[in-house]
Scaffold this active site. Structure first.
Site, PDB file in Angstrom:
ATOM      1  N   ASP A 214      61.301  45.513 -39.134  1.00  0.00           N
ATOM      2  CA  ASP A 214      61.779  44.146 -38.925  1.00  0.00           C
ATOM      3  C   ASP A 214      63.259  44.072 -39.302  1.00  0.00           C
ATOM      4  O   ASP A 214      63.893  45.097 -39.565  1.00  0.00           O
ATOM      5  CB  ASP A 214      60.941  43.147 -39.732  1.00  0.00           C
ATOM      6  N   HIS A 260      53.789  37.090 -27.879  1.00  0.00           N
ATOM      7  CA  HIS A 260      53.846  35.705 -27.411  1.00  0.00           C
ATOM      8  C   HIS A 260      55.222  35.061 -27.622  1.00  0.00           C
ATOM      9  O   HIS A 260      55.451  33.944 -27.162  1.00  0.00           O
ATOM     10  CB  HIS A 260      52.737  34.861 -28.051  1.00  0.00           C
TER      11      HIS A 260
END
Length: 356
Positions: A214, A260
């Protein structure tokens, strides 16, 4: 233990209804936009239309059109006729066509200028998430090169990472229990945020190692939480850009509530990059919400899709859409295993024998 996050046990009660109440406002905004700003029901009353024709009439790009039409189908207000055209249901024809005897569109129109409705209309027309305009502060929840992101600033990254973990800390212990990884050696959690999903699996499998991939400011939070759970020695935090940097090596890769956030081209790219990085016999796990393959519901997921649409560059996708991208990348999809808060995990295996 971190005061906000505990990966050792699932919740006693199911938080799903609370999430549904929170996301329900998207239904009001989409319905009002359809009635008062786009004239969807008046258009379809004149003539049923195929999706592409209706999209052209509304001057919408494909992503916002899918979000809008999926929600209206999930509400039971429009449906596909025998010729594959979008048409009004009897309920919509009686109550949402202007001038009909039992028309309530004027009542719904009372909210036409509500801030949330106007914001939804703007998002639908521009096909851009909130905060992504040239004079705005940036899309808070996502990061890629060229897009200003609050995930790059320490204070906002910490706040958003912990806030977004509200669902993850409920779901992670359930995912780890329902899809155990007894044979896995290294798990890569792509865009893993707090690392709570990886940590839940580490607590179940003492020989497993994990990588959370990340942004640097986000990983500061993940390190704190791994330390609090006593697994920091088995969890490596790797800063990087999932669209540009080499994918860290692992035999299981997790994409939990990541896809998503992105549109179709980016999702195909991410899945392909992950598939190429996997060894033979390795697995890619797509953990997300899933629309029906017909894109007509379920309603809670359709409304969540609208929320995603306003905040990110993505939406909710169907199992069929995910399966097509996984197969395109050379993976073999399995069956979806439900977890919590409308989520499920769709595993996909890379053909071949794993190396020992």
């Amino acid at each position: 233990m971190h005061p906000m996050i505990d990966a050792t046990r699932p919740p006693i009660t199911d938080p799903t209804p609370i999430f549904d109440f929170y996301r329900g406002s998207a239904g009001t905004e989409l319905l009002t936009a359809s009635v008062s700003h786009f004239g969807v029901f008046e258009r379809l009353a004149r003539e049923p239309r195929r999706f592409e024709a209706l999209r052209a009439d509304l001057h919408l790009a494909e992503r916002p059109a899918v979000v809008l039409v999926t929600a209206l189908r999930a509400m039971g207000l429009i449906s596909l006729d025998a010729e594959g055209r979008l048409s009004l249901t009897p309920q919509a024809r009686e109550h949402l066509v202007p001038g009909s005897p039992f028309d309530i569109s004027g009542y719904i129109g009372l909210s036409a200028k509500a801030p949330g409705v106007l914001e939804m209309v703007e998002r639908l027309k521009t096909n851009r998430p909130a905060g992504s305009g040239p004079s705005q502060e940036g899309a808070a929840f996502i990061y890629r090169q060229g897009l200003e992101s609050a995930m790059e600033k320490e204070q906002s990254a910490r706040m958003l990472t912990l806030a977004l973990a509200g669902r993850a800390k409920n779901v992670a212990p359930v995912l780890a229990a329902r899809h155990p990884l007894p044979e896995a050696r290294v798990l890569l959690d792509v865009g893993g945020g707090t690392g709570i999903y990886a940590i839940a699996w580490l607590l179940r499998h003492p020989t497993l190692r994990a990588i959370v991939w990340d942004r640097p400011e986000v990983l500061k939070v993940a390190t704190e939480i791994a330390t609090a759970h006593g697994v920091v020695e088995r969890l490596t935090c790797v800063p990087g850009d999932m669209f540009a940097d080499p994918v860290p090596e692992a035999d299981v890769i997790l994409l939990s509530n990541v896809l998503h956030d992105w549109d179709v081209p980016q999702n195909r790219t991410l899945i392909r990059r992950c598939a190429e990085a996997l060894p033979p016999g390795g697995s890619l796990l797509v953990h997300d919400v899933f629309l029906n393959d017909a894109l007509d519901g379920p309603l809670p997921v359709a409304l969540y899709s609208a929320v995603l649409f306003t905040l990110t560059e993505g939406r909710a996708y169907s199992t069929a859409e995910y399966r097509s991208w996984l197969r395109e990348a050379g993976l073999e999809p399995g069956a979806v295993v439900p977890t919590l808060v409308h989520c499920g995990v769709l595993p996909a295996r890379k053909p071949g024998r794993p190396s020992l």
